[in-house]
Write a protein that holds these residues in place. Structure first.
Motif, mmCIF file in Angstrom:
data_model
loop_
_atom_site.group_PDB
_atom_site.id
_atom_site.type_symbol
_atom_site.label_atom_id
_atom_site.label_comp_id
_atom_site.label_asym_id
_atom_site.label_seq_id
_atom_site.Cartn_x
_atom_site.Cartn_y
_atom_site.Cartn_z
ATOM 1 N N ILE A 241 0.842 -1.197 0.000
ATOM 2 C CA ILE A 241 0.000 0.000 0.000
ATOM 3 C C ILE A 241 0.877 1.247 0.000
ATOM 4 O O ILE A 241 1.898 1.309 0.689
ATOM 5 C CB ILE A 241 -0.930 0.005 1.232
ATOM 6 N N ASP A 242 0.476 2.255 -0.779
ATOM 7 C CA ASP A 242 1.199 3.523 -0.810
ATOM 8 C C ASP A 242 1.333 4.066 0.608
ATOM 9 O O ASP A 242 0.410 3.985 1.419
ATOM 10 C CB ASP A 242 0.434 4.521 -1.688
ATOM 11 N N VAL A 243 2.475 4.643 0.904
ATOM 12 C CA VAL A 243 2.782 5.067 2.260
ATOM 13 C C VAL A 243 1.790 6.097 2.799
ATOM 14 O O VAL A 243 1.553 6.169 4.008
ATOM 15 C CB VAL A 243 4.227 5.623 2.327
ATOM 16 N N LYS A 244 1.189 6.900 1.903
ATOM 17 C CA LYS A 244 0.260 7.918 2.404
ATOM 18 C C LYS A 244 -1.052 7.311 2.893
ATOM 19 O O LYS A 244 -1.829 7.971 3.585
ATOM 20 C CB LYS A 244 -0.020 8.968 1.335
ATOM 21 N N ARG A 257 -7.842 7.274 10.730
ATOM 22 C CA ARG A 257 -9.050 7.786 10.077
ATOM 23 C C ARG A 257 -8.688 8.586 8.823
ATOM 24 O O ARG A 257 -9.291 8.409 7.758
ATOM 25 C CB ARG A 257 -9.828 8.672 11.049
ATOM 26 N N VAL A 258 -7.701 9.472 8.918
ATOM 27 C CA VAL A 258 -7.295 10.286 7.772
ATOM 28 C C VAL A 258 -6.766 9.408 6.647
ATOM 29 O O VAL A 258 -7.122 9.584 5.471
ATOM 30 C CB VAL A 258 -6.239 11.324 8.191
ATOM 31 N N LYS A 259 -5.916 8.428 6.980
ATOM 32 C CA LYS A 259 -5.356 7.554 5.947
ATOM 33 C C LYS A 259 -6.453 6.733 5.268
ATOM 34 O O LYS A 259 -6.448 6.556 4.041
ATOM 35 C CB LYS A 259 -4.301 6.633 6.561
ATOM 36 N N GLY A 260 -7.385 6.222 6.071
ATOM 37 C CA GLY A 260 -8.480 5.442 5.497
ATOM 38 C C GLY A 260 -9.363 6.286 4.594
ATOM 39 O O GLY A 260 -9.759 5.859 3.500
ATOM 40 N N TYR A 261 -9.659 7.507 5.041
ATOM 41 C CA TYR A 261 -10.486 8.402 4.229
ATOM 42 C C TYR A 261 -9.777 8.757 2.922
ATOM 43 O O TYR A 261 -10.397 8.813 1.860
ATOM 44 C CB TYR A 261 -10.801 9.675 5.007
#
Length: 320
Positions: A241-244, A257-261
């Protein structure tokens, strides 16, 4: 000198009355004939005006389909009207496409950037009723009408406050409206409206492409889908998965939450709603789409799913 007087003969007016009556009758007949023929002229003029108004309005509403379509529709609507007792033949409806200037109130025939349609309807060589007695056999009449297309700027407002979400959610509201009015025989009254909205906004065919949160990651399609995505050993923790978007075991709940969104915005919304505005891009429009996902996702845990609630059994110890 003796004067002689002659007695005047009695005057008999019967002959005079007959002459006067004849003159009056002729005048009355002429007045009635004049009234009927003038009334026919006025009524025909009004019918032609109604036909021209109807045809011009119909034609200008079809300008979006091209000049030929506008002319064809205008002639069709003119033919649906009658004047002088007969349907108006399309050959008696002259249709012009052009531009109308609201400032000068002038119409210029032109196929470039056309915004108006002018229709002139005619009645030709229609016989009078009584005028032929005085040498007038037929009459011609016409009426013209110009209709202008005045575009409106339509603003689609997305309420991010949540105060009206239950009334404006397309899927929920459409189904509910159909159910309410279905009792009166209008079971699909809302469906064509929402279809037109989807088409106008470029969303594709209603109800659009639907996909469960996290479906490409093969997480369960239940209320814990987002939790499954963002758990320590979930699909977003994979090294591919991309690091961001990648979940690290040290990430707190807000970071997960931010990464999932961000992953949902860039990998699901952007693919399913490519025409949506603002552009589904977590790098530039995260704040907007965050509100959208907040509404779509049922409030749930981030990270590991919560433990199952304990069974409610009978009995229990008393406290001292």
């Amino acid at each position: 000198m003796q004067r002689r007087f002659r007695r005047a003969l009695p005057h008999h007016p019967r002959g005079v009355i007959l002459v006067v009556s004849g003159i009056v009758l002729v005048m009355v007949f002429a007045f009635v004939a004049f009234t009927i023929d003038v009334g026919q002229l006025a009524m025909t003029k009004g019918e032609l005006q109604n036909a021209a108004d109807s045809a011009a309005m119909a034609g200008v509403m079809s300008l979006g389909d091209g000049e030929a379509a506008a002319i064809s529709v205008a002639k069709e609507y003119a033919n649906r009207n009658k004047a002088a007792g007969m349907a108006i033949d399309p050959s008696n409806a002259d249709v012009q496409v052009g531009t109308f200037n609201l400032t000068t109130h002038s119409f210029v025939e032109s196929g470039t950037n056309a915004n108006a349609v002018r229709v002139t309807t005619h009645v030709r060589n229609k016989a009078f009723f009584f005028a032929p007695m005085i040498g007038h056999q037929q009459f011609n009449s016409q009426a013209a009408s110009t209709a202008m297309l005045n575009p409106r700027d339509i603003v689609f407002v997305v309420d991010l406050s949540g105060s009206m979400n239950d009334d404006t959610e397309p899927l929920w509201a459409t189904q509910t409206i159909n159910e309410i009015y279905g009792e009166n025989g209008f079971s699909n009254v809302a469906t064509p409206l929402i279809r037109d909205l989807y088409t106008d906004l470029g969303f594709g065919a209603y109800p659009g492409n639907q996909e469960h949160i996290g479906a490409p990651l093969n997480v369960p399609t239940d209320g814990y889908a987002f939790s499954e995505m963002t758990r320590d050993d979930g699909p977003l923790a994979d090294l591919s998965i991309d690091v961001k978007y990648r979940i690290d075991w040290s990430d707190d709940e807000a970071t997960r939450r931010v990464k999932g969104y961000r992953w949902i915005i860039d990998n699901q919304i952007a693919r399913l709603m490519p025409a949506a505005r603002p552009l589904p891009d977590s790098a530039t429009n995260y704040a907007f789409w965050e509100k959208y996902i907040d509404y779509v996702i049922t409030p749930t845990w981030v990270g590991n799913p919560p433990p199952s609630p304990p069974d409610e059994g009978g009995g229990g110890g008393g406290g001292g």
